[in-house]
Design a protein around this motif. Sequence first.
Motif: not given
Length: 146
Positions: A59-63, A66-71
């Motif tokens: 999922l890099n660069p997402y944490r 949830r971070d991916l889904a939101e951003n």
Amino acid sequence: MGFLSFISKILGFGRRFNGTPEQYLAMVQYMAKKNNPDYTAEELLQWGEVMQKVMKVNLNPYRDFRDLAENGTSDYSMVEKVDDKVKEMEQRRDLKQAIYGQNADLGDDDVMKSEEDGAVFARKMVKDLSQHVRFSDEEERKLDEL
């Protein structure tokens, strides 16, 4: 390329998602919508997390999911290909049943009976998902037969 071969290529037999995080987000949204057309944000997060329990996803660069889904912004390029393959397989199955009857031998279009590598892979993945997801009683019986 058949649907199951396509899916196994996307996921790889090592169960590593071979797409971008944005493609993964779109795939999870697709699966959530297939399960419940009016899925909630919470259901989406659950699907994303459960899928990560049965396959490796970078999922890099997402944490995290949830971070991916939101951003993140969904990339539907892969999902569109999957949906086209699903429709193609359903049309072949419907045609065989229209010609030969409801009990027609569907060959490799019957994921539950096919010994094609992609079908075996799909059944194992669903079986593994069943450890984390509650399926209907009828679907649970089918899984028990695998």
